[in-house]
Write a protein that holds these residues in place. Structure first.
Motif, PDB file in Angstrom:
ATOM      1  N   GLN A  25     -16.893 -52.003  -9.609  1.00 21.89           N
ATOM      2  CA  GLN A  25     -16.581 -51.760 -10.841  1.00 21.89           C
ATOM      3  C   GLN A  25     -15.600 -50.852 -11.541  1.00 21.89           C
ATOM      4  OE1 GLN A  25     -19.565 -51.100  -9.726  1.00 21.89           O
ATOM      5  NE2 GLN A  25     -20.896 -49.838 -11.198  1.00 21.89           N
ATOM      6  N   TYR A  26     -15.301 -49.940 -10.467  1.00 20.16           N
ATOM      7  CA  TYR A  26     -14.717 -48.859 -10.786  1.00 20.16           C
ATOM      8  C   TYR A  26     -13.315 -48.473  -9.846  1.00 20.16           C
ATOM      9  CZ  TYR A  26     -18.860 -46.864 -12.917  1.00 20.16           C
ATOM     10  OH  TYR A  26     -20.059 -46.591 -13.682  1.00 20.16           O
ATOM     11  N   GLU A 110     -13.005 -48.639 -15.540  1.00 17.51           N
ATOM     12  CA  GLU A 110     -14.428 -49.261 -15.462  1.00 17.51           C
ATOM     13  C   GLU A 110     -14.274 -50.605 -16.105  1.00 17.51           C
ATOM     14  OE1 GLU A 110     -18.841 -48.520 -16.848  1.00 17.51           O
ATOM     15  OE2 GLU A 110     -17.543 -47.134 -17.389  1.00 17.51           O
ATOM     16  N   ILE A 111     -14.682 -51.611 -15.136  1.00 20.90           N
ATOM     17  CA  ILE A 111     -15.096 -53.074 -15.569  1.00 20.90           C
ATOM     18  C   ILE A 111     -16.185 -53.428 -16.214  1.00 20.90           C
ATOM     19  CG2 ILE A 111     -15.067 -55.521 -14.799  1.00 20.90           C
ATOM     20  CD1 ILE A 111     -13.580 -54.584 -12.356  1.00 20.90           C
ATOM     21  N   GLN A 112     -16.238 -53.984 -17.401  1.00 24.22           N
ATOM     22  CA  GLN A 112     -17.734 -54.119 -18.067  1.00 24.22           C
ATOM     23  C   GLN A 112     -18.327 -55.204 -17.899  1.00 24.22           C
ATOM     24  OE1 GLN A 112     -18.510 -51.492 -20.094  1.00 24.22           O
ATOM     25  NE2 GLN A 112     -16.704 -50.397 -19.745  1.00 24.22           N
ATOM     26  N   LYS A 118     -11.898 -55.877  -9.713  1.00 21.25           N
ATOM     27  CA  LYS A 118     -11.400 -54.623  -9.436  1.00 21.25           C
ATOM     28  C   LYS A 118     -10.021 -54.678  -9.011  1.00 21.25           C
ATOM     29  CE  LYS A 118     -12.571 -50.658  -6.671  1.00 21.25           C
ATOM     30  NZ  LYS A 118     -13.466 -49.774  -5.900  1.00 21.25           N
ATOM     31  N   CYS A 121      -8.359 -54.022 -12.203  1.00 20.34           N
ATOM     32  CA  CYS A 121      -8.679 -52.398 -12.734  1.00 20.34           C
ATOM     33  C   CYS A 121      -7.469 -51.584 -12.240  1.00 20.34           C
ATOM     34  CB  CYS A 121     -10.104 -52.145 -12.107  1.00 20.34           C
ATOM     35  SG  CYS A 121     -11.048 -51.004 -12.992  1.00 20.34           S
TER      36      CYS A 121
END
Length: 217
Positions: A25-26, A110-112, A118, A121
């Motif tokens: 997620q980052y 950051e993916i919520q 990703k 992102c």
């Protein structure tokens, strides 16, 4: 950040970048303070931008909105409905705590939820940094998008981005978008009409108003 403050700049960069590769997620980047200080006035003057998010057989568009060292990222269709009240599905944050002592600004995307991946992102962060950092790109695309939206040629920009990432399977119509000036930089839910993007015949529909990725329940 307190622990990172005890390390030299080169080690901080390595730690920050490596740690962000361990999580789906980052996405992490590190900027010199001078680069962020040069870019920040542009982010403040022109806080909105549109970044195409490519998939294997299509794309959807994401609106970025800068506010106080934080960028919210929302699919265009959702932004057109909710305006600045739309809840970001992805964020890009600039941490400036080490900007003076270490000469570094730490960046975290950051993916919520399930809307973005990703790879999105990384792509959105990279494109945002590139287009706000490069004077020619900023003036031609970002500044026009914010200050003269009637002159902004969405399809020319999309062709430019498509060529940059090598997405030859998507065809872009040769016409200018018709975005209303009040569609961006306001809190009105009735934002600009969506421009159209046309994929190659064999590809899925590439609508800028609907995410290609699955949306959260």
């Amino acid at each position: 950040l307190t622990l990172l403050g005890a390390a030299p700049p080169a080690e901080i960069m390595n730690i920050w970048n490596f740690n962000h590769t361990q999580y789906v997620q980052y996405y992490g980047r590190v900027l010199p303070t001078s680069a962020y200080e040069a870019m920040r006035p542009r982010l403040e003057k022109c806080p909105y931008f549109l970044v195409p998010v490519f998939r294997d057989k299509g794309l959807f568009n994401a609106v970025t909105n800068f506010n106080q060292d934080l960028v919210g990222v929302v699919p265009l269709g959702e932004y057109q409905t909710k305006g600045d009240h739309a809840i970001p599905h992805m964020t890009v944050q600039f941490f400036t705590e080490l900007s003076r002592s270490k000469g570094l600004v730490l960046v975290r995307c950051e993916i919520q939820d399930q809307v973005f991946r990703k790879q999105d992102c990384a792509f959105v962060t990279q494109m945002m940094l590139k287009y706000y950092s490069t004077p020619g790109l900023y003036e031609k695309w970002v500044e026009t998008f914010n200050k003269a939206p009637h002159q902004y040629d969405y399809h020319a920009f999309l062709r430019h981005m498509k060529d940059e990432v090598g997405k030859d399977n998507i065809n872009i119509l040769d016409k200018k978008s018709e975005m209303r000036a009040e569609g961006y930089g306001t809190r009105k839910p009735e934002a600009a009409a969506a421009p159209e993007a046309t994929p190659a015949p064999a590809s899925a529909e590439a609508s800028p108003s609907a995410p290609a990725a699955s949306t959260p329940a």
